[in-house]
Design a protein around this motif. Structure first.
Motif, mmCIF file in Angstrom:
data_model
loop_
_atom_site.group_PDB
_atom_site.id
_atom_site.type_symbol
_atom_site.label_atom_id
_atom_site.label_comp_id
_atom_site.label_asym_id
_atom_site.label_seq_id
_atom_site.Cartn_x
_atom_site.Cartn_y
_atom_site.Cartn_z
ATOM 1 N N PHE A 127 0.926 -1.231 -0.052
ATOM 2 C CA PHE A 127 -0.036 0.104 0.149
ATOM 3 C C PHE A 127 0.912 1.313 0.114
ATOM 4 O O PHE A 127 1.962 1.140 0.167
ATOM 5 N N THR A 128 0.322 2.278 -0.399
ATOM 6 C CA THR A 128 1.025 3.591 -0.927
ATOM 7 C C THR A 128 1.737 4.025 0.315
ATOM 8 O O THR A 128 3.242 4.085 0.002
ATOM 9 N N PRO A 129 1.725 3.972 1.721
ATOM 10 C CA PRO A 129 2.690 4.849 2.441
ATOM 11 C C PRO A 129 3.926 3.926 2.730
ATOM 12 O O PRO A 129 4.910 4.311 3.183
ATOM 13 N N HIS A 130 3.824 2.622 2.437
ATOM 14 C CA HIS A 130 5.104 1.677 2.614
ATOM 15 C C HIS A 130 5.900 1.246 1.335
ATOM 16 O O HIS A 130 7.057 0.777 1.393
ATOM 17 N N LEU A 131 5.448 2.050 0.548
ATOM 18 C CA LEU A 131 6.074 1.657 -0.949
ATOM 19 C C LEU A 131 7.573 2.337 -1.034
ATOM 20 O O LEU A 131 8.376 1.543 -1.442
ATOM 21 N N ALA A 132 7.790 3.271 -0.644
ATOM 22 C CA ALA A 132 9.202 3.713 -0.768
ATOM 23 C C ALA A 132 10.184 3.035 -0.079
ATOM 24 O O ALA A 132 11.210 2.475 -0.237
ATOM 25 N N ARG A 133 9.878 2.847 1.206
ATOM 26 C CA ARG A 133 10.550 1.812 2.233
ATOM 27 C C ARG A 133 10.581 0.602 1.769
ATOM 28 O O ARG A 133 11.812 -0.138 1.796
#
Length: 180
Positions: A127-133
């Motif tokens: 999901f979006t908030p986890h994507l970069a990490r």
């Protein structure tokens, strides 16, 4: 005294606004988000049980991958995951328990499966908030062509605030860890 309180309050508001603005391209509009495209395997990272598993399977069934890896990091038997893992699909769906039960464990599983199955490309869905990490962590383990696809789910404002803090702490931890 009132001026000092006002200054502290304004400084606090300014800090919150600054953190929010800095986090927008990382957590809300991640620049690492790719459009889904054909790959050797799709992996779904565990999390909110928000529909990303069915989304990944539907992408595979549309011909984007022959195999879907679904992380099942939950301690107890979970009816939601059982329904995903036990149901027959038009593509191969392999549910797995990552070790450790973190994004790092999921990335290691992908690395190992890619080596065993000669996969050179993978799509990772979270999901979006986890994507970069997740991109940062998975890229340390999987050296092939990596597609990071976001699953957009509805998140309310308090949860977004929690995700800013949680994902930032997770980034700090990931940077402190070496290797895969």
């Amino acid at each position: 005294m009132i001026r000092a309180v006002r200054r502290v309050a304004l400084s606090g508001i300014a800090l919150v606004v600054l953190i929010t603005l800095i986090g927008l391209p990382v957590y809300v509009f991640p620049v690492v988000a790719d459009s889904p495209r054909p790959v050797d395997v799709i992996m779904v990272l565990g999390g909110r049980q928000d529909g990303r598993e069915d989304y990944a399977i539907s992408l595979a069934e549309k011909g984007l991958a022959p195999v879907v890896l679904v992380s099942d990091p939950y301690d107890q038997t979970d009816p939601y995951m059982q329904a995903i893992c036990d149901r027959p699909h038009a593509v191969k769906v392999l549910c797995f328990d990552p070790d450790p039960r973190t994004t790092r464990g999921e990335a290691r599983f992908l690395r190992d499966q890619a080596a065993q199955n000669h996969w050179n490309s993978a799509m990772v869905i979270t999901f979006t908030p986890h994507l970069a990490r997740a991109d940062y962590i998975v890229s340390r383990c999987f050296t092939g062509d990596l597609v990071m696809a976001e699953y957009r789910s509805h998140l309310d404002v308090p949860y977004w605030a929690y995700m800013y803090a949680y994902q930032t702490a997770g980034f700090v931890r990931a940077v402190a860890q070496s290797g895969c």
